[in-house]
Design a protein around this motif. Structure first.
Motif, mmCIF file in Angstrom:
data_model
loop_
_atom_site.group_PDB
_atom_site.id
_atom_site.type_symbol
_atom_site.label_atom_id
_atom_site.label_comp_id
_atom_site.label_asym_id
_atom_site.label_seq_id
_atom_site.Cartn_x
_atom_site.Cartn_y
_atom_site.Cartn_z
ATOM 1 N N ILE A 7 33.097 31.477 43.066
ATOM 2 C CA ILE A 7 33.322 31.842 41.659
ATOM 3 C C ILE A 7 34.005 33.199 41.514
ATOM 4 C CG2 ILE A 7 31.433 30.383 40.844
ATOM 5 C CD1 ILE A 7 29.713 32.895 40.532
ATOM 6 N N GLY A 8 34.540 33.722 42.627
ATOM 7 C CA GLY A 8 35.383 34.905 42.558
ATOM 8 C C GLY A 8 34.683 36.234 42.582
ATOM 9 N N LEU A 9 33.421 36.281 43.038
ATOM 10 C CA LEU A 9 32.690 37.542 43.064
ATOM 11 C C LEU A 9 32.893 38.327 44.353
ATOM 12 C CD1 LEU A 9 29.315 36.451 41.409
ATOM 13 C CD2 LEU A 9 31.308 37.499 40.347
ATOM 14 N N THR A 10 33.620 37.768 45.296
ATOM 15 C CA THR A 10 33.903 38.410 46.598
ATOM 16 C C THR A 10 32.679 39.154 47.125
ATOM 17 O OG1 THR A 10 34.876 40.343 45.480
ATOM 18 C CG2 THR A 10 36.378 38.602 46.193
ATOM 19 N N PRO A 11 31.607 38.431 47.445
ATOM 20 C CA PRO A 11 30.340 39.086 47.781
ATOM 21 C C PRO A 11 30.320 39.818 49.109
ATOM 22 C CG PRO A 11 30.201 36.744 48.202
ATOM 23 C CD PRO A 11 31.513 36.971 47.516
ATOM 24 N N VAL A 12 31.206 39.468 50.021
ATOM 25 C CA VAL A 12 31.189 40.084 51.348
ATOM 26 C C VAL A 12 32.340 41.076 51.459
ATOM 27 C CG1 VAL A 12 31.263 39.697 53.834
ATOM 28 C CG2 VAL A 12 30.166 38.013 52.336
ATOM 29 N N GLN A 13 31.997 42.328 51.778
ATOM 30 C CA GLN A 13 33.000 43.382 51.931
ATOM 31 C C GLN A 13 32.881 43.993 53.323
ATOM 32 O OE1 GLN A 13 35.366 44.204 49.751
ATOM 33 N NE2 GLN A 13 34.671 42.725 48.235
ATOM 34 N N PRO A 14 33.949 43.952 54.127
ATOM 35 C CA PRO A 14 33.890 44.569 55.455
ATOM 36 C C PRO A 14 33.908 46.087 55.349
ATOM 37 C CG PRO A 14 36.078 43.693 55.032
ATOM 38 C CD PRO A 14 35.230 43.280 53.880
ATOM 39 N N ALA A 15 33.039 46.741 56.115
ATOM 40 C CA ALA A 15 32.916 48.195 56.044
ATOM 41 C C ALA A 15 33.475 48.849 57.292
ATOM 42 C CB ALA A 15 31.456 48.586 55.875
ATOM 43 N N GLY A 16 34.336 49.850 57.073
ATOM 44 C CA GLY A 16 34.842 50.667 58.160
ATOM 45 C C GLY A 16 35.853 49.964 59.048
ATOM 46 N N GLU A 17 36.346 50.705 60.024
ATOM 47 C CA GLU A 17 37.296 50.137 60.972
ATOM 48 C C GLU A 17 36.682 48.998 61.775
ATOM 49 O OE1 GLU A 17 38.736 53.272 63.425
ATOM 50 O OE2 GLU A 17 39.770 54.323 61.788
ATOM 51 N N GLU A 18 35.367 49.050 61.940
ATOM 52 C CA GLU A 18 34.678 47.991 62.675
ATOM 53 C C GLU A 18 34.577 46.703 61.854
ATOM 54 O OE1 GLU A 18 32.628 51.982 63.548
ATOM 55 O OE2 GLU A 18 33.624 50.956 61.874
ATOM 56 N N ARG A 19 34.835 46.822 60.550
ATOM 57 C CA ARG A 19 34.803 45.693 59.626
ATOM 58 C C ARG A 19 33.460 44.956 59.706
ATOM 59 N NH1 ARG A 19 39.221 44.885 56.992
ATOM 60 N NH2 ARG A 19 38.729 42.699 56.454
ATOM 61 N N ILE A 20 32.406 45.739 59.588
ATOM 62 C CA ILE A 20 31.066 45.168 59.563
ATOM 63 C C ILE A 20 30.872 44.437 58.230
ATOM 64 C CG2 ILE A 20 28.599 45.670 59.601
ATOM 65 C CD1 ILE A 20 29.944 46.231 62.239
ATOM 66 N N PRO A 21 30.539 43.173 58.231
ATOM 67 C CA PRO A 21 30.344 42.467 56.958
ATOM 68 C C PRO A 21 29.132 43.023 56.207
ATOM 69 C CG PRO A 21 30.576 40.919 58.798
ATOM 70 C CD PRO A 21 30.365 42.273 59.400
ATOM 71 N N THR A 22 29.349 43.428 54.973
ATOM 72 C CA THR A 22 28.266 43.927 54.127
ATOM 73 C C THR A 22 28.374 43.268 52.756
ATOM 74 O OG1 THR A 22 29.532 45.829 53.288
ATOM 75 C CG2 THR A 22 28.244 46.167 55.317
ATOM 76 N N ILE A 23 27.270 43.323 52.011
ATOM 77 C CA ILE A 23 27.269 42.742 50.667
ATOM 78 C C ILE A 23 27.842 43.750 49.676
ATOM 79 C CG2 ILE A 23 25.783 41.961 48.776
ATOM 80 C CD1 ILE A 23 26.192 39.872 50.925
ATOM 81 N N LYS A 24 28.709 43.256 48.830
ATOM 82 C CA LYS A 24 29.429 44.084 47.868
ATOM 83 C C LYS A 24 28.492 44.918 46.992
ATOM 84 C CE LYS A 24 32.523 43.491 43.883
ATOM 85 N NZ LYS A 24 33.130 42.493 42.972
ATOM 86 N N HIS A 25 28.928 46.142 46.700
ATOM 87 C CA HIS A 25 28.233 46.989 45.715
ATOM 88 C C HIS A 25 28.177 46.228 44.394
ATOM 89 C CE1 HIS A 25 27.021 50.952 44.090
ATOM 90 N NE2 HIS A 25 27.634 50.534 42.997
ATOM 91 N N PRO A 26 27.050 46.271 43.675
ATOM 92 C CA PRO A 26 26.897 45.403 42.504
ATOM 93 C C PRO A 26 27.623 45.846 41.243
ATOM 94 C CG PRO A 26 24.923 46.723 42.841
ATOM 95 C CD PRO A 26 25.796 46.980 44.017
ATOM 96 N N VAL A 27 28.219 47.042 41.242
ATOM 97 C CA VAL A 27 28.886 47.547 40.037
ATOM 98 C C VAL A 27 30.391 47.619 40.284
ATOM 99 C CG1 VAL A 27 29.071 49.468 38.414
ATOM 100 C CG2 VAL A 27 26.848 48.911 39.435
ATOM 101 N N ASP A 28 31.172 47.155 39.313
ATOM 102 C CA ASP A 28 32.634 47.276 39.363
ATOM 103 C C ASP A 28 33.069 48.342 38.362
ATOM 104 O OD1 ASP A 28 33.260 45.268 41.287
ATOM 105 O OD2 ASP A 28 32.906 43.733 39.770
ATOM 106 N N TYR A 29 33.921 49.252 38.803
ATOM 107 C CA TYR A 29 34.460 50.306 37.943
ATOM 108 C C TYR A 29 35.941 50.035 37.691
ATOM 109 C CZ TYR A 29 30.234 53.007 38.944
ATOM 110 O OH TYR A 29 28.934 53.424 39.049
ATOM 111 N N SER A 30 36.376 50.227 36.459
ATOM 112 C CA SER A 30 37.767 49.924 36.119
ATOM 113 C C SER A 30 38.736 50.961 36.668
ATOM 114 C CB SER A 30 37.932 49.814 34.599
ATOM 115 O OG SER A 30 37.626 51.051 33.963
ATOM 116 N N ARG A 31 38.306 52.234 36.772
ATOM 117 C CA ARG A 31 39.211 53.283 37.229
ATOM 118 C C ARG A 31 38.794 53.932 38.542
ATOM 119 N NH1 ARG A 31 39.255 57.608 34.883
ATOM 120 N NH2 ARG A 31 37.480 57.439 33.443
ATOM 121 N N SER A 32 37.571 53.712 38.975
ATOM 122 C CA SER A 32 37.059 54.389 40.173
ATOM 123 C C SER A 32 36.436 53.369 41.107
ATOM 124 C CB SER A 32 36.016 55.445 39.771
ATOM 125 O OG SER A 32 36.536 56.321 38.789
ATOM 126 N N PRO A 33 37.268 52.588 41.769
ATOM 127 C CA PRO A 33 36.738 51.476 42.568
ATOM 128 C C PRO A 33 35.881 51.948 43.735
ATOM 129 C CG PRO A 33 39.067 51.828 43.038
ATOM 130 C CD PRO A 33 38.731 52.687 41.857
#
Length: 386
Positions: free
Chosen positions: A335-361
């Motif tokens: 449904i487009g929530l992109t829940p998995v976000q890779p962190a760092g150069e190692e691209r460790i799979p992590t769960i997305k931060h729950p808040v979206d900011y329009s100007r300060s991602p």
């Protein structure tokens, strides 16, 4: 020292430095929220490391997935507060930080001159957040484990099958709620500091967070004199609201008002139920919930849960299949929530931060750190004049 969430638009907390002396879940969850928002978070661990580094299985490349879940975007240094040099380093960090987060037992930091009273005197600019299990008065001696808060708050007593013993939640829910409360408290104190120039002590505890997090259930008792009881998957105030048997598996239906109920029974080919005196309004539906369940399930068993979900959602009727964690993550992705976000150069799979900011991602520039990984860069910064 710059944060690890630098993008073309810096995070909303860019420039804030957090000295994170917390361990396990509530504190690290709070400080990860702050780090995700752009704060520079320096994770201070004992030489043995955060306990959750050893909470295995499961693992990813021999690292505890529990630890990985709450420690991205942080820099790490190991300090032994019983060592004079390391203790001096800890105080240098407090002097330069904006926020100090810790979850030591009440009184446990006094011998290091890092207790609330001493911190307020020596570092009046500092927002000092303390996380305890049961506060600092009569419950100060009690260990701060989420399971104890689930038991003591009443959550376990209202969770599970009415015919069985109380059941804990499937996650350390009050650690998470307390972490969120700590985050809110810290943000409020930072806003007040922007006006007054002074820091303050922010205190949160698992028990108070649990009672607050039980919302309508604790309100039922304190405002209505009603002691909630275990109802399985039923809701104390809404019907139909819970799992109902379709032809293959349970279907979740969450009817919140009479209009939704009318649309539901219309879809089931049972429009007459909306005008039945037993079911016409939510209060009477609650009184006759067992009869209503039988009426609904008789009709729901004509189709599969997935068939009903597709049909009922088109009509604006809140419903869902019951998913596994894996299916839940996959559904969020669908449904487009992109829940998995890779962190760092190692691209460790992590769960997305729950808040979206329009100007300060939110950025995910740093993977959860290895023990003492950033020691030299942290020491260099502490010893610099800036």
């Amino acid at each position: 020292m710059t944060n690890h969430a630098q993008t073309e638009s810096s995070g909303v907390l860019d420039g804030i430095v957090v000295a994170d002396f917390s361990r396990v879940l509530a504190g690290p969850y709070a400080t990860m929220m702050l780090a995700d928002m752009g704060a520079t978070v320096i994770k201070v661990e004992s030489p043995g490391g955060d306990d959750t580094r050893a909470w295995q299985p499961p693992v990813r490349h021999e690292q505890s997935t529990y630890f990985l879940s709450v420690n991205r975007n942080k820099q790490a240094i190991a300090l032994d507060l019983k060592d004079d040099d390391d203790l001096a380093t800890a105080h240098k960090l407090l002097a330069k930080a904006d926020v100090f987060v810790e979850n030591f037992k009440p009184g446990g930091l006094t011998k290091f001159n890092m207790d609330p009273n001493t911190v307020a005197q020596r570092y009046p600019h500092l927002v000092h957040a303390s996380i305890t299990g049961f506060g600092t008065t009569g419950g100060a001696h009690l260990p701060g484990y989420d399971l104890l808060a689930q038991a003591a708050s009443g959550l376990m007593d209202i969770t599970g099958d009415p015919a069985a013993d109380g059941q804990k939640a499937g996650v350390a829910i009050f650690d998470v709620v307390t972490g969120l409360h700590a985050t809110v408290g810290i943000l409020g104190a930072l806003q007040e500091r922007a006006r007054s120039g002074k820091g303050q002590h922010v205190a949160v505890n698992l028990m108070s967070s649990a009672l607050s997090g039980l919302v309508n259930q604790t309100s039922a008792y304190v405002a209505g004199g009603v002691v909630p009881t275990r109802m399985g998957n039923d809701h104390p105030s809404l019907a139909p609201y819970g799992p109902f048997a379709a032809s293959d598996q349970p279907l979740i239906i969450a009817v919140g008002n009479d209009n939704q109920f009318r649309r539901l029974v219309d879809a089931l080919g049972a429009s007459e139920l909306a005008d039945d005196a037993r079911y016409a309004t939510n209060p009477v539906r609650n009184q006759h919930r067992d009869q209503l369940r039988a009426e609904l399930e008789q009709r729901l068993q004509r189709k599969t849960a997935s068939n009903w979900v597709e049909e009922l959602r088109e009509l604006g009727i809140p419903c869902s299949e019951v998913f596994s964690i894996a299916q839940g993550v996959e559904f969020a992705d669908q449904i487009g929530l992109t829940p998995v976000q890779p962190a760092g150069e190692e691209r460790i799979p992590t769960i997305k931060h729950p808040v979206d900011y329009s100007r300060s991602p939110v950025a995910y520039d740093k993977a959860p750190p290895k023990l003492d990984q950033d020691r030299q860069s942290i020491l260099d910064w502490l010893n610099s004049e800036s």
